[in-house]
Design an enzyme around this catalytic site. Structure first.
Site, PDB file in Angstrom:
ATOM      1  N   GLU A 227      12.361  -7.137  26.104  1.00 17.25           N
ATOM      2  CA  GLU A 227      11.661  -7.078  27.380  1.00 17.25           C
ATOM      3  C   GLU A 227      10.357  -6.331  27.135  1.00 17.25           C
ATOM      4  O   GLU A 227      10.340  -5.109  27.034  1.00 17.25           O
ATOM      5  CB  GLU A 227      12.518  -6.360  28.426  1.00 17.25           C
ATOM      6  N   CYS A 261       5.988  -2.263  33.767  1.00 11.40           N
ATOM      7  CA  CYS A 261       5.682  -3.405  32.894  1.00 11.40           C
ATOM      8  C   CYS A 261       5.278  -4.641  33.683  1.00 11.40           C
ATOM      9  O   CYS A 261       4.525  -5.485  33.177  1.00 11.40           O
ATOM     10  CB  CYS A 261       6.864  -3.721  31.985  1.00 11.40           C
TER      11      CYS A 261
END
Length: 482
Positions: A227, A261
């Protein structure tokens, strides 16, 4: 062995590299002794996790606050703790159904055999969590691992040392070390962790570190879920009210002071709309954060390294002709509290560092466009982002943008909130990551899809064995081989 029994007492930061290997061996042996925990056992483990999260919620929030210097307690409890608790409810509700074997079709010449897929735990999962959402991004993958019947070792970022100690204490209370272990420490410990022979690794962090984790995992052929980050763009259609856009963008961009993010990383506005958007954005910021310096709701930058990196981006942009609009309602000095005010940039170019690197801070570059197809071409010419956000209430136009772009997530008229949706997979594509978790994908990503085929006493294949000149072979040629 009773799952509540603790075989090893731990002191935070007691892990050295030999101890890492010892814990992994304990977890592997424990898994071999009990390789297929029942749905009831898994739901019980999730319930124990929920109880410990609720019990230690104040300690977790305060520890993260200390790690940041100032991190909003409300953001931690809503954005991290609540999301984890909702995920536990979701997985507890659905995992019994997901565990059931999946019946599969058997070809005609193999009848009356039966075939199905059974979902087995993988074994021991290595979880490498970052500092920006240390609770959500350590416990979130743990929830998936437990639901799929796995054991897990969690590596906490050295930038989250206070939280790491709190989590280690809490999870040691809830689980034996051979089921769940929290690993604290940096440097050699971090490097050694990614080289361990796990059955799968979930890593959340930067693209560059993700490459090193993947390389280390490959030495033991350990599969990975990565990720990563990237630059998530925002595209605004001319038809939409900029007040709506500003409110939603301000909420998403400034959550955790942009250290997210999936935060919007740059935006495209219709030509001539920038001044109006700036005014609307300022109004939204001033309503949420009437002051900045000692406002506990506005989070500090995690450490000096990240703070200086962001200041370097601003200096570089300014030197190359960008205009910086800082929204600091009381014109406070923020240096001592390591905060950066919400900041908009205009006049940016692709040569600036801020348009090359993921920002990870409360800074939003703005560009203007004439034709949406030009923006689509721009986005498609760059590495695929973790998220792409499009603002437009016309579904046909939104579908067009979605169908002509690639991203880990496509958000229409919202930013960030997809991460908290229990039933949606989360992850990137290309440079923004590989593999998914959350939702059913979280269960299946951490399960082994084992194929099973069973033949009855009747062995039908004997009728088509050599010699290949029987009537059955002619029938196969006429009916199946065409």
């Amino acid at each position: 062995m009773n799952s509540h029994t603790k075989t090893t007492s731990m002191t935070p930061h007691s892990f050295d590299i030999p101890h890492l290997h010892d814990v992994l061996e304990q977890q592997k042996h424990a898994y071999q002794r009990h390789p297929l925990p029942s749905a009831k056992e898994r739901i019980d483990r999730l319930a124990r996790l929920k109880r410990i999260l609720v019990k230690y919620q104040d300690q977790f929030a305060e520890a993260i606050n200390q790690d940041y210097g100032n991190r909003s307690i409300g953001e931690t409890k809503i954005g991290e703790l609540l999301t984890c608790l909702e995920q536990i409810k979701y997985y507890s509700k659905h995992l019994t159904h997901w565990m059931k074997p999946s019946k599969r079709h058997v070809g005609i010449i193999h009848q009356p055999a039966k075939a199905w897929v059974q979902y087995q735990p993988l074994g021991v999962i290595g979880i490498i969590a970052p500092w920006n959402y240390p609770l959500l991004l350590s416990v979130g993958p743990l929830i998936c691992a437990i639901a799929a019947g796995n054991n897990a070792m969690i590596k906490i970022s050295s930038a989250s040392s206070n939280f790491g100690r709190a989590l280690e204490k809490a999870l040691t209370e809830a689980f034996p070390i051979e089921l769940v272990a929290v690993i604290n420490g940096g440097g050699p410990v971090s490097d050694a962790f990614s080289h361990l022979a796990f059955d799968k690794i979930i890593f959340t962090g930067s693209t560059e570190i993700g490459k090193t984790v993947m390389a280390a995992a490959s030495e033991n052929l350990v599969p990975v879920i990565l990720e990563l980050g990237g630059k998530s763009p925002v595209l605004v259609h001319p038809s939409i009210d900029l007040q709506d856009v500003a409110q939603r963008l301000a909420a998403g961009k400034l959550w955790n002071a942009g250290q997210t993010c999936v935060a919007p990383d740059y935006m495209f506005l219709p030509k001539g709309k920038t001044a109006e958007f700036i005014e609307q954005f300022k109004a939204c910021v001033e309503e949420m954060y009437p002051n900045i310096a000692y406002n506990q709701d506005y989070t500090s930058i995690i450490n000096d390294k990240q703070y200086n990196r962001l200041q370097g981006y601003l200096e570089d942009a300014l030197n190359q002709g960008a205009k910086i609009i800082e929204i600091n309602p009381e014109y406070e000095d923020l240096t001592a509290v390591r905060k950066i005010a919400p900041t908009l940039l205009t006049g940016v170019t692709t040569e600036m560092q801020i348009m090359k690197e993921e920002i990870f801070g409360p800074i939003l570059p703005i560009m203007e466009y004439d034709q949406i197809d030009d923006v689509i071409d721009f986005i498609n010419s760059r590495p695929r982002p973790l998220a792409l956000y499009y603002f437009d209430f016309d579904q046909a136009r939104a579908d067009y943008v979605a169908q002509h772009t690639h991203s880990g997530h496509f958000g229409q008229n919202t930013v960030l909130t997809h991460v908290a949706q229990d039933d949606l997979p989360f992850g990137g594509v290309g440079a923004s990551g590989m593999g998914k978790y959350h939702g059913p994908e979280g269960f299946f990503s951490l399960s082994h899809e084992r194929s099973v085929m069973s033949n009855p006493k009747l062995y039908s294949l004997k009728f088509i064995l050599p010699p290949f000149n029987k009537p059955i072979h002619k029938l196969i040629s006429k009916t199946l081989l065409r």
